[in-house]
Enzyme design. Structure first.
Site, PDB file in Angstrom:
ATOM      1  N   GLY A   7       0.808  -1.215   0.000  1.00  0.00           N
ATOM      2  CA  GLY A   7       0.000   0.000   0.000  1.00  0.00           C
ATOM      3  C   GLY A   7       0.839   1.262   0.000  1.00  0.00           C
ATOM      4  N   ASP A   8       1.993   1.189   0.640  1.00  0.00           N
ATOM      5  CA  ASP A   8       2.906   2.339   0.645  1.00  0.00           C
ATOM      6  C   ASP A   8       3.497   2.554  -0.742  1.00  0.00           C
ATOM      7  OD1 ASP A   8       2.445   2.315   3.419  1.00  0.00           O
ATOM      8  OD2 ASP A   8       4.096   0.919   3.715  1.00  0.00           O
TER       9      ASP A   8
END
Length: 336
Positions: free
Chosen positions: A251-252
């Site tokens: 997600g980062d």
């Protein structure tokens, strides 16, 4: 320039095992130690793709010094802020089928004075920045409105702010008008009270968050892809991964790709999905570089509201809070 802030960074040890057998002695197939924390990972992903970024990193104790050492070895552009507490360590157990069990320490408290010093450091570095990314969990005893206060302070200086967190820190940040939020599926449902089973539910939940103050919502849906809702329109995208290895940090990488792609519109969504999918295919919390990213595998279209999600509220990886929090083990949000 993209400046990132991680209030609760970590050392992330990933151990690859054949299978998780509770109570048994398990021999690891491989292990690696990576710097961690959501904002740190965003900066690492940007660095791997030659996008200008600077990370503001509070650190403390031997673990904090090791974190800073690892980041310097990677060549990360950063500003370090010494704090009295000890930087946390997290452990990830990764199985061959992609199942991930994550054990996260809570971290240690930051004093009001330390929070002010950190915020001043971000403002000093963000004078010529396009974005400030404030992301990740909060250390114990840090007020739940800290992201809201930081958002108002940064936005007041004319800086675009992206917030990537969960629970009360996310919902309280909405009223401060962040330019972008990036909830995952469970965080989206938790923040809105909407039961999410299809793409139409995702769009409706994102609209509620925009009505509450967020300008743009990038909703990551794990294996189901992502939905982007902003003033310019709404898009659904997916990027299949043939052999997923570890969703930690994906997600980062997705957020980093979105900002690197301009932070708005279909092109940015393609970058987000390509970077996120590449991260899922890599070991540990390694961030993808240009050779790992396949934009040709991404499919973006207008959302089909009736399209069902394959796993409406996925429960992996399994996160177990360290005993110091006093909380019972519970299922975590879907992979971010």
């Amino acid at each position: 320039m993209i400046v990132t802030l991680t209030l609760n960074p970590s050392l992330d040890r990933t151990i690859e095992i054949a299978a998780l057998d509770r109570g048994a002695v398990i021999r690891a197939a491989a292990a690696r130690l990576d710097p961690g924390g959501k904002g740190v990972n965003v900066s690492r992903a940007l660095l791997a793709n030659a996008v200008a970024s600077r990370a503001v990193v509070p650190f403390g104790g031997d673990e904090g010094r090791q974190l800073v050492h690892l980041l310097r070895q990677e060549g990360l552009d950063m500003v370090t802020v010494p704090v009295a507490g000890r930087t946390r360590s997290n452990v990830t157990l990764a199985e061959p089928d992609g199942t991930v069990t994550k054990i996260n320490e809570p971290g240690t408290a930051l004093s009001p004075g330390e929070l002010d010093t950190i915020a001043d450091s971000v403002l000093a570095e963000a004078r010529e920045a396009d974005w400030v990314v404030a992301s990740g969990s909060l250390p114990p005893e840090v007020p739940g409105d800290v992201y809201a206060r930081l958002c108002r302070r940064f936005a007041g200086a004319g800086i675009h702010v992206a917030v990537d967190t969960s629970g009360p820190p996310l919902t309280r940040a909405l009223g401060a008008g962040p330019a972008l939020i990036k909830p995952n599926l469970e965080e989206l449902a938790d923040a809105t009270g909407v039961a999410i089973t299809c793409v139409g539910d995702v769009v409706a939940a994102a609209a509620k968050l925009r009505a509450a103050g967020a300008r743009t919502v990038l909703a990551s849906l794990g294996a189901d892809g992502a939905v982007l809702v902003e003033d310019g329109g709404c898009w659904y995208g997916e990027a299949p991964v043939a052999e997923p290895r570890n969703a930690v940090g994906a997600g980062d990488a997705m957020l980093a790709g979105f900002l690197a792609g301009g932070g708005s519109g279909e092109t940015a969504l393609v970058e987000a999905l390509a970077w996120g999918a590449a991260a899922v295919s890599l070991p540990g919390s390694r961030m993808p570089g240009p050779a790992d990213i396949r934009r040709d595998a991404v499919r973006v279209s207008r959302p089909d509201p009736a399209r069902l999600l394959t796993s409406p509220l996925p429960r992996t990886p399994v996160t177990v809070r360290a005993a110091a929090t006093g909380a019972a083990p519970h299922p975590p949000p879907s992979p971010r």
